[in-house]
Structures are given as C-alpha cells and as structure tokens.
Design a protein around this motif. Sequence first.
Motif, short mmCIF file in Angstrom:
data_model
loop_
_atom_site.label_atom_id
_atom_site.label_comp_id
_atom_site.label_asym_id
_atom_site.label_seq_id
_atom_site.Cartn_x
_atom_site.Cartn_y
_atom_site.Cartn_z
N ASN A 14 0.83 -1.21 0.00
CA ASN A 14 0.00 0.00 0.00
C ASN A 14 0.86 1.26 0.00
N THR A 15 1.93 1.25 -0.80
CA THR A 15 2.89 2.34 -0.82
C THR A 15 3.15 2.79 -2.25
N ILE A 16 3.23 4.08 -2.45
CA ILE A 16 3.64 4.65 -3.73
C ILE A 16 5.01 5.26 -3.53
N ILE A 17 5.96 4.85 -4.37
CA ILE A 17 7.31 5.43 -4.33
C ILE A 17 7.39 6.43 -5.47
N MET A 18 7.77 7.67 -5.15
CA MET A 18 7.85 8.75 -6.14
C MET A 18 9.29 9.24 -6.20
N GLU A 19 9.95 9.04 -7.33
CA GLU A 19 11.30 9.59 -7.50
C GLU A 19 11.18 10.93 -8.20
N THR A 20 12.09 11.83 -7.83
CA THR A 20 12.04 13.18 -8.38
C THR A 20 13.25 13.49 -9.26
N GLY A 21 14.06 12.47 -9.54
CA GLY A 21 15.15 12.61 -10.50
C GLY A 21 16.43 13.18 -9.96
N GLY A 22 17.52 12.72 -10.53
CA GLY A 22 18.84 13.27 -10.25
C GLY A 22 19.44 12.81 -8.94
N ARG A 32 17.00 6.77 -15.42
CA ARG A 32 15.76 6.61 -14.66
C ARG A 32 15.36 5.13 -14.57
N GLU A 33 15.53 4.40 -15.67
CA GLU A 33 15.17 2.98 -15.68
C GLU A 33 16.00 2.19 -14.68
N GLU A 34 17.29 2.54 -14.54
CA GLU A 34 18.15 1.85 -13.57
C GLU A 34 17.69 2.13 -12.15
N VAL A 35 17.37 3.38 -11.86
CA VAL A 35 16.89 3.75 -10.53
C VAL A 35 15.60 3.00 -10.21
N HIS A 36 14.69 2.96 -11.17
CA HIS A 36 13.41 2.29 -10.95
C HIS A 36 13.60 0.80 -10.71
N THR A 37 14.52 0.17 -11.44
CA THR A 37 14.78 -1.25 -11.25
C THR A 37 15.32 -1.52 -9.85
N ILE A 38 16.28 -0.73 -9.41
CA ILE A 38 16.85 -0.89 -8.07
C ILE A 38 15.77 -0.73 -7.00
N LEU A 39 14.97 0.32 -7.12
CA LEU A 39 13.93 0.58 -6.11
C LEU A 39 12.82 -0.49 -6.15
N SER A 40 12.43 -0.89 -7.35
CA SER A 40 11.39 -1.93 -7.48
C SER A 40 11.84 -3.24 -6.85
N ASN A 41 13.09 -3.61 -7.10
CA ASN A 41 13.61 -4.86 -6.53
C ASN A 41 13.77 -4.77 -5.02
N ALA A 42 14.26 -3.66 -4.51
CA ALA A 42 14.50 -3.52 -3.08
C ALA A 42 13.20 -3.49 -2.27
N PHE A 43 12.17 -2.85 -2.83
CA PHE A 43 10.93 -2.67 -2.08
C PHE A 43 9.79 -3.55 -2.58
N VAL A 44 10.07 -4.39 -3.57
CA VAL A 44 9.11 -5.34 -4.12
C VAL A 44 7.80 -4.64 -4.50
N VAL A 45 7.93 -3.61 -5.32
CA VAL A 45 6.77 -2.89 -5.85
C VAL A 45 6.79 -2.99 -7.37
N GLU A 46 5.60 -2.94 -7.96
CA GLU A 46 5.48 -3.11 -9.40
C GLU A 46 5.92 -1.87 -10.18
N ASN A 47 5.54 -0.68 -9.72
CA ASN A 47 5.84 0.55 -10.43
C ASN A 47 6.48 1.58 -9.50
N ILE A 48 7.35 2.38 -10.09
CA ILE A 48 7.89 3.53 -9.40
C ILE A 48 7.32 4.76 -10.11
N HIS A 49 6.71 5.64 -9.38
CA HIS A 49 6.16 6.86 -9.95
C HIS A 49 7.27 7.90 -10.07
N SER A 50 7.07 8.88 -10.95
CA SER A 50 8.07 9.92 -11.16
C SER A 50 7.42 11.29 -11.20
N GLU A 51 8.19 12.28 -10.78
CA GLU A 51 7.80 13.68 -10.89
C GLU A 51 8.86 14.36 -11.73
N TYR A 52 8.42 15.21 -12.67
CA TYR A 52 9.37 15.98 -13.46
C TYR A 52 8.99 17.44 -13.38
#
Length: 114
Positions: A14-22, A32-52
Amino acid sequence: MLDFAEKFPTKLQNTIIMETGGMKGKRKELLREEVHTILSNAFVVENIHSEYGMTELLSQSYSKGSGIFFSPPWMKIFIRDVNDPMMLVAEENTGGINIIDLANHYTCSFIATQ
C-alpha cells in the motif's frame, strides 16, 4: 532513496514510491530505468512513480510508471522540428521541446530546448 534501498530492503505494501530525478551530486548519475529497477527490486513494488519539474516552470508532470508523463491541462508541450522552429512535428517523432506553463494568474512561463 537509493541508500535506503541498499541498507533496508523490505517488501512494501500500500505504498507509492515517487522519484524526483537526479542524484543531486551525491552519487553517480543513473538512468531513470536503472533507478526504478533498483527501487522496485528492493521494495518489491510493481511501479515507481516519477515527478518531473524545472525551476523555470511553475508546474510538474507526473508518471505512474513506464516513463509516460502526464501534465496538468494548463501546461502545454509541443515537439518542433529542430531545423524549423515554426514547424511542429507529429506525435510519434522526436524534436525540440517547447513548454508553455500557465499555472498562475498573470504569469506565463515558456521553455524551448533541444
């Protein structure tokens, strides 16, 4: 967030992870894809949200995953021909980026970039 993921990997629910870049100068810049893969694997979540967002703009764009960003209706993004700045290109093509942000009353931000 990457440091936290490395030290404390855990399955989140029940968590949304939001990366803000850089990396803000704290570590090597990653795609960005590398960051999302690391975070998805570490926290076992399907998607990482982003803000630009940019300092020069008033609004932000958001993604719920897959690298597809959505902007608010008062922010318009146009792709233009790099050789003819007055010619817009079709949606599936690449080109220069023009952004018009009408977020505030009496304020209008414009960005044009290659």
